[in-house]
Design a protein around this motif. Sequence first.
Motif, PDB file in Angstrom:
ATOM      1  N   GLU A 183      30.554  88.199  32.153  1.00  0.00           N
ATOM      2  CA  GLU A 183      28.970  87.819  30.730  1.00  0.00           C
ATOM      3  C   GLU A 183      29.898  88.582  29.728  1.00  0.00           C
ATOM      4  O   GLU A 183      29.287  88.023  28.938  1.00  0.00           O
ATOM      5  N   TYR A 236      25.054  92.144  24.134  1.00  0.00           N
ATOM      6  CA  TYR A 236      24.232  91.797  25.570  1.00  0.00           C
ATOM      7  C   TYR A 236      23.243  92.126  25.887  1.00  0.00           C
ATOM      8  O   TYR A 236      21.902  90.851  26.735  1.00  0.00           O
ATOM      9  N   LEU A 254      29.794  92.942  35.191  1.00  0.00           N
ATOM     10  CA  LEU A 254      29.389  92.070  34.096  1.00  0.00           C
ATOM     11  C   LEU A 254      30.306  91.450  33.302  1.00  0.00           C
ATOM     12  O   LEU A 254      30.035  91.913  32.783  1.00  0.00           O
ATOM     13  N   THR A 285      21.300  98.170  33.998  1.00  0.00           N
ATOM     14  CA  THR A 285      22.255  96.985  33.639  1.00  0.00           C
ATOM     15  C   THR A 285      23.510  97.924  33.013  1.00  0.00           C
ATOM     16  O   THR A 285      24.289  97.383  32.110  1.00  0.00           O
ATOM     17  N   LEU A 327      27.439  97.392  33.265  1.00  0.00           N
ATOM     18  CA  LEU A 327      27.967  96.925  32.231  1.00  0.00           C
ATOM     19  C   LEU A 327      29.233  98.129  31.594  1.00  0.00           C
ATOM     20  O   LEU A 327      30.129  97.277  31.692  1.00  0.00           O
TER      21      LEU A 327
END
Length: 107
Positions: free
Chosen positions: A96, A41, A93, A22, A26
């Motif tokens: 997001e 996050y 991401l 992740t 990112l």
Amino acid sequence: MSTPVDEMSDVFKLLGDKTRLTIISLLKGQSELCVCEIVDYLQTTQPNVSQHLRKLKSAGLVSEKRKGQWIYYTLTLEDKPYLQGVLEHLPSLKQETACCNVTDRQK
């Protein structure tokens, strides 16, 4: 003596962790991120994120740059062309992080 296959195996094991994958995702969508932005996050603790980033840095996947009291991380995958295919399939991401105000922080 480490072989290219050994190095690749170690990197893929490292990326087998959801949190580290992740973080890579990112960073793929940003030029750089501060530890505090990654913490926000992931909704986890700063020591937890720092430990994951330390492992990624040790493997040569990210580099760090200090700006005042903050440390910013960027991807450094140029010497690992075998990861380009993986990066292509990782979702960005960026959207997001924008909704979590990650990209709007003062740097």
